[in-house]
Scaffold this motif. Structure first.
Motif, mmCIF file in Angstrom:
data_model
loop_
_atom_site.group_PDB
_atom_site.id
_atom_site.type_symbol
_atom_site.label_atom_id
_atom_site.label_comp_id
_atom_site.label_asym_id
_atom_site.label_seq_id
_atom_site.Cartn_x
_atom_site.Cartn_y
_atom_site.Cartn_z
ATOM 1 N N THR A 1 0.816 -1.218 0.000
ATOM 2 C CA THR A 1 0.000 0.000 0.000
ATOM 3 C C THR A 1 0.850 1.268 0.000
ATOM 4 O OG1 THR A 1 -0.168 0.019 2.410
ATOM 5 C CG2 THR A 1 -1.957 -1.063 1.185
ATOM 6 N N ASP B 1 -4.089 -9.818 -10.559
ATOM 7 C CA ASP B 1 -4.714 -8.521 -10.772
ATOM 8 C C ASP B 1 -6.068 -8.725 -11.447
ATOM 9 O OD1 ASP B 1 -4.314 -5.613 -10.633
ATOM 10 O OD2 ASP B 1 -4.380 -5.708 -12.816
ATOM 11 N N GLY C 1 -6.411 -6.395 -1.920
ATOM 12 C CA GLY C 1 -6.251 -4.946 -1.859
ATOM 13 C C GLY C 1 -6.850 -4.290 -3.083
ATOM 14 N N THR C 2 -7.492 -3.145 -2.890
ATOM 15 C CA THR C 2 -8.069 -2.425 -4.019
ATOM 16 C C THR C 2 -6.972 -1.642 -4.740
ATOM 17 O OG1 THR C 2 -8.635 -0.537 -2.614
ATOM 18 C CG2 THR C 2 -10.348 -2.209 -2.962
ATOM 19 N N THR C 3 -7.170 -1.434 -6.034
ATOM 20 C CA THR C 3 -6.211 -0.660 -6.827
ATOM 21 C C THR C 3 -6.680 0.788 -6.926
ATOM 22 O OG1 THR C 3 -7.298 -1.130 -8.925
ATOM 23 C CG2 THR C 3 -5.623 -2.713 -8.184
ATOM 24 N N MET D 1 -8.933 -4.987 -8.165
ATOM 25 C CA MET D 1 -8.181 -5.399 -6.979
ATOM 26 C C MET D 1 -7.012 -6.298 -7.316
ATOM 27 S SD MET D 1 -10.924 -8.277 -6.005
ATOM 28 C CE MET D 1 -11.960 -8.074 -7.428
ATOM 29 N N ARG D 2 -6.255 -6.585 -6.270
ATOM 30 C CA ARG D 2 -5.202 -7.599 -6.327
ATOM 31 C C ARG D 2 -5.485 -8.638 -5.253
ATOM 32 N NH1 ARG D 2 -2.001 -3.173 -7.241
ATOM 33 N NH2 ARG D 2 -2.025 -2.966 -9.487
ATOM 34 N N CYS E 1 -1.493 -0.662 -3.739
ATOM 35 C CA CYS E 1 -2.930 -0.805 -3.512
ATOM 36 C C CYS E 1 -3.424 0.441 -2.779
ATOM 37 C CB CYS E 1 -3.221 -2.029 -2.631
ATOM 38 S SG CYS E 1 -2.914 -3.612 -3.424
#
Length: 177
Positions: free
Chosen positions: A34, A62, A87-89, A105-106, A148
């Motif tokens: 992050t 991804d 985690g959001t992108t 997201m990832r 992220c």
């Protein structure tokens, strides 16, 4: 202790050199993911290039076309009791390249041991992508990710198994008559 690569210079046109960064826990990896551009891959001399692939301890997938939701990714971790995070992108729930907002997201998993053979890494990434609607471009040995926006789910659990490289069967040449 596991390691990831983090960017030495975070500029899109200069994402060539990375440094090895130790992570002592999944939470530490999530924090790295992050705060900086990073890669699950380590390269010879820290120079990002497929030919310099050394090892990978993580699987980074991804998702950006809306076929999978955050809930799909989270449920995959829960149902398979896997160690990893979602985690959001930066483009999560925003318009991107003319495409409407969706979950972007990832999903990051921890391999069950380091993969030191590029062919094995790419084969295992292809296998993971066949199981999910992940972006197919993210399987190469030179991949890195932008940070992220936020980690929405983190779970301790089992590490993702991987298989050694298996050479494809030889192609048969047509016989002449």
């Amino acid at each position: 202790m596991l390691t990831v690569s983090t960017a030495r210079v975070a500029a899109a046109d200069r994402m060539i050199y990375f440094r090895e960064t130790p992570v002592v826990s999944l939470g530490a990896l999530a924090m790295v993911a992050t705060t900086t551009a990073w890669s699950p891959i380590l390269w010879e001399g820290g120079r990002r290039r497929k030919a310099g692939y050394l090892t990978s301890s993580f699987c980074g997938l991804d998702f950006d076309d809306g076929r999978w939701t955050l809930n799909d990714a989270i449920q995959t971790l829960k149902q398979n009791d896997l160690m990893g995070f979602v985690g959001t992108t930066k483009s999560h729930q925003r318009w991107k390249d003319g495409k409407p907002p969706c979950d972007r997201m990832r999903l990051v998993l921890v391999w069950d041991g380091a993969i030191t053979d590029l062919r094995a890494y790419e084969q295992n990434m292809a296998r993971m992508m066949a199981l999910t609607p992940a972006d197919k471009a993210c399987k190469d040995g030179g991949r890195y990710f932008w940070p992220c926006r936020e980690i929405v789910y983190l779970q301790d659990g089992d590490r993702q198994p991987w298989a050694p490289y298996q050479a494809p069967p030889p192609r048969l040449r047509p016989t002449r008559r």
